[in-house]
Design a protein around this motif. Structure first.
Motif, mmCIF file in Angstrom:
data_model
loop_
_atom_site.group_PDB
_atom_site.id
_atom_site.type_symbol
_atom_site.label_atom_id
_atom_site.label_comp_id
_atom_site.label_asym_id
_atom_site.label_seq_id
_atom_site.Cartn_x
_atom_site.Cartn_y
_atom_site.Cartn_z
ATOM 1 N N HIS A 12 28.322 31.271 52.941
ATOM 2 C CA HIS A 12 29.413 30.919 53.863
ATOM 3 C C HIS A 12 30.765 30.867 53.146
ATOM 4 N N LEU A 13 30.741 30.859 51.810
ATOM 5 C CA LEU A 13 31.981 30.829 51.035
ATOM 6 C C LEU A 13 32.347 32.177 50.440
ATOM 7 N N ARG A 14 31.363 33.059 50.333
ATOM 8 C CA ARG A 14 31.538 34.307 49.586
ATOM 9 C C ARG A 14 32.574 35.217 50.247
ATOM 10 N N LYS A 15 33.429 35.818 49.402
ATOM 11 C CA LYS A 15 34.517 36.666 49.883
ATOM 12 C C LYS A 15 34.307 38.097 49.418
ATOM 13 N N ASN A 16 34.651 39.044 50.268
ATOM 14 C CA ASN A 16 34.695 40.429 49.818
ATOM 15 C C ASN A 16 35.969 40.622 48.987
ATOM 16 N N ASP A 17 36.194 41.841 48.505
ATOM 17 C CA ASP A 17 37.336 42.059 47.615
ATOM 18 C C ASP A 17 38.664 41.744 48.292
ATOM 19 N N THR A 18 38.816 42.181 49.540
ATOM 20 C CA THR A 18 40.065 41.910 50.253
ATOM 21 C C THR A 18 40.288 40.416 50.408
ATOM 22 N N GLN A 19 39.234 39.704 50.770
ATOM 23 C CA GLN A 19 39.347 38.256 50.925
ATOM 24 C C GLN A 19 39.599 37.566 49.586
ATOM 25 N N TRP A 67 41.352 38.755 47.014
ATOM 26 C CA TRP A 67 42.762 38.879 46.657
ATOM 27 C C TRP A 67 43.629 38.001 47.534
ATOM 28 N N GLY A 68 43.247 37.838 48.783
ATOM 29 C CA GLY A 68 43.974 36.914 49.644
ATOM 30 C C GLY A 68 43.864 35.482 49.162
ATOM 31 N N ALA A 69 42.659 35.119 48.707
ATOM 32 C CA ALA A 69 42.456 33.763 48.182
ATOM 33 C C ALA A 69 43.252 33.543 46.904
ATOM 34 N N LEU A 70 43.317 34.564 46.045
ATOM 35 C CA LEU A 70 44.086 34.431 44.809
ATOM 36 C C LEU A 70 45.574 34.291 45.111
ATOM 37 N N ASP A 71 46.061 35.057 46.058
ATOM 38 C CA ASP A 71 47.465 34.941 46.456
ATOM 39 C C ASP A 71 47.758 33.540 46.988
ATOM 40 N N ARG A 73 34.858 29.989 46.059
ATOM 41 C CA ARG A 73 35.535 28.698 46.126
ATOM 42 C C ARG A 73 36.692 28.731 47.127
ATOM 43 N N ASP A 74 36.951 27.581 47.716
ATOM 44 C CA ASP A 74 38.064 27.446 48.654
ATOM 45 C C ASP A 74 39.383 27.380 47.876
ATOM 46 N N PRO A 75 40.363 28.202 48.217
ATOM 47 C CA PRO A 75 41.603 28.232 47.418
ATOM 48 C C PRO A 75 42.411 26.943 47.490
ATOM 49 N N TYR A 76 42.430 26.279 48.642
ATOM 50 C CA TYR A 76 43.191 25.029 48.735
ATOM 51 C C TYR A 76 42.551 23.946 47.871
ATOM 52 N N LEU A 77 41.237 23.761 48.005
ATOM 53 C CA LEU A 77 40.562 22.743 47.205
ATOM 54 C C LEU A 77 40.615 23.081 45.717
ATOM 55 N N THR A 78 40.604 24.370 45.391
ATOM 56 C CA THR A 78 40.751 24.776 43.994
ATOM 57 C C THR A 78 42.127 24.397 43.469
ATOM 58 N N ALA A 79 43.169 24.610 44.287
ATOM 59 C CA ALA A 79 44.526 24.220 43.878
ATOM 60 C C ALA A 79 44.614 22.715 43.652
ATOM 61 N N VAL A 80 43.970 21.940 44.516
ATOM 62 C CA VAL A 80 43.951 20.482 44.347
ATOM 63 C C VAL A 80 43.288 20.108 43.029
#
Length: 308
Positions: free
Chosen positions: A144-151, A153-157, A105-112
């Protein structure tokens, strides 16, 4: 864990109004939208789940959580949307996600979406984060949305920063809500403790109670007397349980207890006593909607020693 291993008796059952463990009163929550019956339309599953959730609110459940599962049989691919809809209709129960799959999931749209859901849930909202992924048929749709572990944690931050501090496009979220990390023995308890999240252990994903106890001990060492803990478990309450248990194997989980409502209530009580958690979150998986709705109300009454 089956009813043979998880259940003994309800002799330590609470005084009326409370389920007691060594850590005090324990609350009961519900994991709803958990019907993966292959031949039932999605809209029918969602309608049945909403009805059961409202019954749970009337009965006195403390929380009602909605999972995120993808696939043709899932009624809950968008738990934030469903939680917001539920939040407008309950009167007492907190609502939330268990979980939001931030990995896809996209972090910005999730925050919205979180901000909208919190605003629609005056009884309280819980954001549940899981580190899992969407696998199996069709999962390539979200490559196209899937994140590896590093990505991840960046999305969670980024998500927590947007909710806490906002951005040029999004106001900070000023209404209170709770953050939960969900796991089943892979290190999520330690992560939750370090991030300041509450922690829920999925016994229906990993039924090994020793693993559960170790994860809870890890979390409590990091957040003593501060963070809340929960265990999520599946039960099947039906007089026809022997005939319906094989169907539960279609669920993306294991079954923790089965039998009558009283038998499953005793299993819930025993898990609460053994783990000392603050809350037990139960997913009742009867496929018949009428039996499921009856069980949702009956489980609460049986756990807390109440009758109609």
């Amino acid at each position: 864990m089956t009813d043979d291993t998880a259940v003994k008796t309800a002799e330590d059952q609470a005084d009326a109004g409370g389920l007691r463990t060594g850590r005090g009163d324990v609350k009961l929550g519900l994991l709803e939208y958990f019907d993966f019956t292959p031949d039932r339309p999605r809209h029918e599953k969602q309608r049945n789940a909403m009805e059961a959730a409202l019954l749970a609110d009337d009965a006195g459940y403390h929380r009602i959580w909605i999972p995120e599962h993808h696939g043709p049989n899932s009624p809950s691919s968008s738990p934030l949307l469903l939680s917001a809809a539920l939040g407008t209709r309950v009167h007492r129960a907190r609502v939330g996600t268990a979980v939001t799959l931030l990995r896809i999931r996209d972090p910005y749209l999730t925050a919205v979406d979180v901000a909208h859901a919190v605003g629609q849930s005056p009884a309280g909202f819980d954001l549940g984060i899981g580190r899992g992924d969407f696998g199996g048929p069709g999962s390539e749709s979200v490559d196209h949305l899937r994140k590896n572990d590093t990505q991840f944690w960046g999305a969670l931050d980024l998500l927590t920063s947007l909710l806490d501090s906002g951005s040029a496009a999004l106001e900070p979220l000023e209404l209170p809500y709770e953050r939960w990390m969900h796991g089943a023995g892979g290190g999520s308890a330690e992560i939750a403790g370090k991030l300041g999240f509450n922690y829920c252990h999925g016994l229906f994903l990993n039924p090994n109670l020793d693993d559960c106890l170790r994860q809870l001990e890890t979390y409590r060492a990091l957040r003593p007397d501060v963070g809340r803990t929960a265990v999520a478990m599946t039960v099947l309450t039906s007089d026809r349980s022997a005939a319906t248990v094989p169907n539960v194997r279609r669920q993306p989980t294991v079954l923790n207890a089965s039998g009558t409502i009283q038998t499953c209530a005793e299993a819930i009580l025993r898990v609460g006593r053994m783990t000392g958690v603050d809350e037990i979150i139960v997913a009742e998986v009867s496929q018949d909607p009428a039996l499921h709705q009856k069980a949702v109300t009956g489980l609460y009454q049986a756990v807390f020693g109440r009758s109609e």
